[in-house]
Design a protein around this motif. Structure first.
Motif, short mmCIF file in Angstrom:
data_model
loop_
_atom_site.label_atom_id
_atom_site.label_comp_id
_atom_site.label_asym_id
_atom_site.label_seq_id
_atom_site.Cartn_x
_atom_site.Cartn_y
_atom_site.Cartn_z
N GLU A 1 0.84 -1.19 0.00
CA GLU A 1 0.00 0.00 0.00
C GLU A 1 0.88 1.24 0.00
O GLU A 1 2.06 1.19 0.34
CB GLU A 1 -0.94 0.02 1.20
N LEU A 2 0.28 2.36 -0.38
CA LEU A 2 0.98 3.64 -0.39
C LEU A 2 -0.01 4.74 -0.05
O LEU A 2 -1.09 4.81 -0.64
CB LEU A 2 1.60 3.91 -1.76
N GLY A 3 0.36 5.56 0.92
CA GLY A 3 -0.48 6.69 1.31
C GLY A 3 0.30 7.99 1.24
O GLY A 3 1.51 8.02 1.49
N ILE A 4 -0.39 9.05 0.89
CA ILE A 4 0.17 10.40 0.92
C ILE A 4 -0.80 11.22 1.75
O ILE A 4 -1.99 11.27 1.45
CB ILE A 4 0.30 10.99 -0.50
N GLY A 5 -0.27 11.81 2.84
CA GLY A 5 -1.18 12.45 3.77
C GLY A 5 -0.70 13.76 4.34
O GLY A 5 0.40 14.24 4.03
N TYR A 6 -1.55 14.28 5.22
CA TYR A 6 -1.30 15.57 5.85
C TYR A 6 -1.78 15.50 7.30
O TYR A 6 -2.89 15.04 7.57
CB TYR A 6 -2.07 16.67 5.09
N HIS A 7 -0.93 15.95 8.23
CA HIS A 7 -1.33 16.02 9.63
C HIS A 7 -2.11 17.31 9.85
O HIS A 7 -1.55 18.40 9.77
CB HIS A 7 -0.10 15.96 10.55
N ILE A 8 -3.39 17.18 10.09
CA ILE A 8 -4.27 18.32 10.32
C ILE A 8 -3.94 18.97 11.67
O ILE A 8 -4.00 20.19 11.82
CB ILE A 8 -5.75 17.87 10.31
N SER A 9 -3.59 18.13 12.65
CA SER A 9 -3.21 18.59 13.98
C SER A 9 -2.21 17.59 14.54
O SER A 9 -1.78 16.67 13.84
CB SER A 9 -4.44 18.69 14.88
N ASP A 10 -1.85 17.74 15.82
CA ASP A 10 -0.93 16.79 16.44
C ASP A 10 -1.53 15.39 16.52
O ASP A 10 -0.80 14.41 16.54
CB ASP A 10 -0.57 17.25 17.86
N ARG A 11 -2.85 15.30 16.54
CA ARG A 11 -3.51 14.00 16.69
C ARG A 11 -4.23 13.51 15.44
O ARG A 11 -4.43 12.31 15.28
CB ARG A 11 -4.50 14.05 17.84
#
Length: 169
Positions: A125-135
């Motif tokens: 699998e492969l994901g590209i993401g963004y941390h909206i906040s610390d959690r």
């Protein structure tokens, strides 16, 4: 085989500190016909729920386990594996695991279902993401299932593409 799969899942999840993990869930388009498959015959949306353990030591590696339920009664599956997390706010998350599924494990062509040729499949699998906040995080991801022609010449594979939302515990 199911007992071995459950034992391995528990072992992977217990290997990471309990307070460093995260739960995640998402929606996926099921059986997208891409260049990595010879499929595209099953329909529906997959609802995915899982848990990702904390980083193993100072490495980017994190164990994971998840299940994906197909809303049309097509192939559903559960997977365990390791992913790596690269980046801070914007990140890339490659992963590799094993999956067990309830689809056809036959080794011949079918018009109604994917004939995977094996009950146990590789799950890159492969994901590209963004941390909206610390959690909280959100990621677009691709999940592939196949046996890489190790259990026979037939290997249509399946690609599921969707979005996940993660929440650190």
């Amino acid at each position: 085989m199911k007992k071995l799969f459950i034992s391995a899942t528990c072992g992977l999840l217990l290997a990471a500190p309990a307070n460093a993990g995260e739960v995640f869930g998402g929606l996926y388009i099921h059986d997208v016909d891409t260049v990595s498959t010879k499929s595209g015959i099953e329909d529906g949306v997959d609802i995915q729920l899982g848990y990702r353990g904390g980083h193993i030591g100072s490495t980017p590696l994190q164990p994971y386990a998840f299940g994906a339920l197909n809303t049309n009664g097509e192939t559903s599956y559960a997977a365990i594996g390791m992913s790596a997390h690269f980046g801070r706010r914007l990140f890339v998350r490659p992963g590799l695991g094993l999956a067990i599924h309830n689809g056809s494990d036959s080794n011949f062509n079918r018009a109604d279902k994917i004939a995977f040729g094996s009950r146990i499949l590789f799950e890159p699998e492969l994901g590209i993401g963004y941390h909206i906040s610390d959690r909280a995080s959100v990621e677009a991801s691709w999940v592939h299932l196949s046996h890489a022609q190790l259990f026979g010449g037939q290997n249509p594979g399946i690609d599921n593409i969707g979005v996940r939302f993660g929440w650190k515990l």
